[in-house]
Design a protein around this motif. Sequence first.
Motif, PDB file in Angstrom:
ATOM      1  N   ARG A   1      -0.012   5.133  -0.058  1.00  0.00           N
ATOM      2  CA  ARG A   1      -0.697   5.142   1.230  1.00  0.00           C
ATOM      3  C   ARG A   1      -0.065   6.171   2.157  1.00  0.00           C
TER       4      ARG A   1
ATOM      5  N   ILE B   1      -6.509   3.763  -3.512  1.00  0.00           N
ATOM      6  CA  ILE B   1      -5.608   4.734  -2.889  1.00  0.00           C
ATOM      7  C   ILE B   1      -5.370   5.965  -3.754  1.00  0.00           C
TER       8      ILE B   1
ATOM      9  N   ASP C   1      -4.238  -1.622   7.096  1.00  0.00           N
ATOM     10  CA  ASP C   1      -4.870  -1.432   5.794  1.00  0.00           C
ATOM     11  C   ASP C   1      -6.352  -1.789   5.783  1.00  0.00           C
TER      12      ASP C   1
ATOM     13  N   ALA D   1       0.827  -1.210   0.000  1.00  0.00           N
ATOM     14  CA  ALA D   1       0.000   0.000   0.000  1.00  0.00           C
ATOM     15  C   ALA D   1       0.859   1.256   0.000  1.00  0.00           C
TER      16      ALA D   1
ATOM     17  N   GLY E   1      -5.680  -1.860  -6.170  1.00  0.00           N
ATOM     18  CA  GLY E   1      -5.021  -1.081  -5.123  1.00  0.00           C
ATOM     19  C   GLY E   1      -4.905   0.385  -5.505  1.00  0.00           C
TER      20      GLY E   1
ATOM     21  N   TYR F   1      -2.280  -6.110   6.437  1.00  0.00           N
ATOM     22  CA  TYR F   1      -1.905  -5.199   5.372  1.00  0.00           C
ATOM     23  C   TYR F   1      -2.252  -5.790   4.014  1.00  0.00           C
ATOM     24  N   LEU F   2      -2.448  -4.882   3.040  1.00  0.00           N
ATOM     25  CA  LEU F   2      -2.715  -5.304   1.670  1.00  0.00           C
ATOM     26  C   LEU F   2      -1.534  -6.087   1.111  1.00  0.00           C
TER      27      LEU F   2
ATOM     28  N   GLU G   1       0.152  -7.903  -2.510  1.00  0.00           N
ATOM     29  CA  GLU G   1       0.107  -7.640  -3.941  1.00  0.00           C
ATOM     30  C   GLU G   1      -0.436  -8.795  -4.757  1.00  0.00           C
TER      31      GLU G   1
ATOM     32  N   TYR H   1      -9.425  -6.941  -2.518  1.00  0.00           N
ATOM     33  CA  TYR H   1      -8.253  -6.574  -1.719  1.00  0.00           C
ATOM     34  C   TYR H   1      -7.912  -7.724  -0.777  1.00  0.00           C
TER      35      TYR H   1
END
Length: 555
Positions: A139, A286, A147, A134, A282, A199-200, A202, A187
């Motif tokens: 972010r 964001i 996240d 992120a 993502g 947390y996000l 990938e 996500y």
Amino acid sequence: GDANRAEAALARAEGRIPDALFLIDQARIAFLEHDVSGTEDYWAACRIADEVGSTEIWLDIEVLATPEEHDTWDRLRTLPAADRDACAFFRRFWNRRAAAAGMGVDDRIVAHYQRTRFALDHYRRRGRVRPRFAARLGRPTNSVYDDRGLLYVRMGDPDEVAIHGGSDCIEPNISWAYDRPGGYRIYHLSPLAGVDDWYLQENLAIVYRCGSWDRNPMVAISPLLLDVPGQPFHDLYLSRMGLDPRYARIANHALSLIGDAFAGSRLAEELTVEREWTWQDGEYAISTVPERPAVDLSVDFALEWLQFRAPRPGLTRVWLNGLAEASALQPVEKEGQDVYRVQIVWTLLDETGLFYRFIPSSFDAAVDGPLDDEAGLSLRKSADLPPGTYRWMLAISDANSTADGQGKKVRGGYAGGDVVVRDLGTDLPVLSDVAVSADSVGAWSPTAGISLNPTPARLTGDDGVAFIYYEVYNLTPGGMYETRVVLQPEDGGPSFDLSYPGTAQRSASIVTRGHLRIDLSASSPGRYEMSVTVRDLTSGHVTLPVRTDILVTRD
């Protein structure tokens, strides 16, 4: 989080802190109590805030800001105080989000503070691990949420959730999905080796932890520890099948992989593509304003814009002319009739970001018996606007439906885009838009004595006859004019012309209105492009053409 304690503490601080900070805190307390009147203090603080006060307001909304807005804020802070209009920045900031969400500005501000309170209670960062994926997307680095909190504050509750509890080979993970036009935005979140903060990630494969680094051909894609994925990897991806069928395809490719031939395999290709989806989603969360109205996407509708000169000089009257799919709406019985009830929210935001219109409305239609599958409900609303380009959003909802459960949305639909509002106040002859109706009677009455039922479908009647309405401005008072209608078949056949004479109003201040019956009964069924112009036979001036399409139907 305790409004009473916060209010008592603020009372003790009154007179000992700057007025702007006092008003900001007073607004925050009101927002804790769902009190929209707190926005009066919020904007009062905005107007008098110095650099410290403006920074305080910014810190509350930084988690919502796009990377572009972060850059704009940083540049704003470097300007001399006399050139720095932080309050205009905050107006644009909130107008943009309210317009996309289909809300009034004050309600959107209150919703933000409610979400941040929830995020602080449930998604506060507790560990030392910092977000990686992120952060690369832009972010805010100093966010106090993990996240999950970032997504919740920016996008609200997810529409769907998929969970895999983890195993010896798989870290705990969860996927939040947000329904948007074109499909879900998905996500993937995991604490990986951590405990508290999620947390996000990938791609989903990153939570798979079996294998060895030296035999991992996926290192260039993600830190996946993979020898030969088997049933656990398959089960992980299959758990997301309900969000997107492409995950089932990846799961099946995992089972069909033989030996260590991962490089160049279909699985490797699919995982690379999946990473691209995740990056796109993502960036959407964001790097954009990912707001949307609180309606689902079950009701289809069509719309068109019809523009005429407004009574007030310098303004254009813009009609939103829509048609909602009746079969997707649920009527209720009342006094022996089926009653359809539709609510709409129409938002308009100009190019400066400072002019924002929030236009709610409702429509009821009582009919004898349910409407058939092809029927539609007319939606019409007008606004008088200065010429220019506007970002619009229209949300419609079935007022007879309710949202069941947290994060659920009422039955409805929404769409958005840009509309250019024309300047019809010129001195030369100018033509308005052209409304097309299959009937000579209807609920839309642009002027006394004319009642039509124009729809975005622009259909003729079953007899091949249509009725059009238009207005012409600045013709020679009392002079003769000619309306020319040119129709070009969509299939490229020969075009044909129709001409209609008329006499302009004697007063130059009076609009000349045209209401014509267009008989296309001898024309082949199908779609035609219709071009309309008006010639002032006294001055010789001809209006610019106004083009629209018309669909010739047959019984």
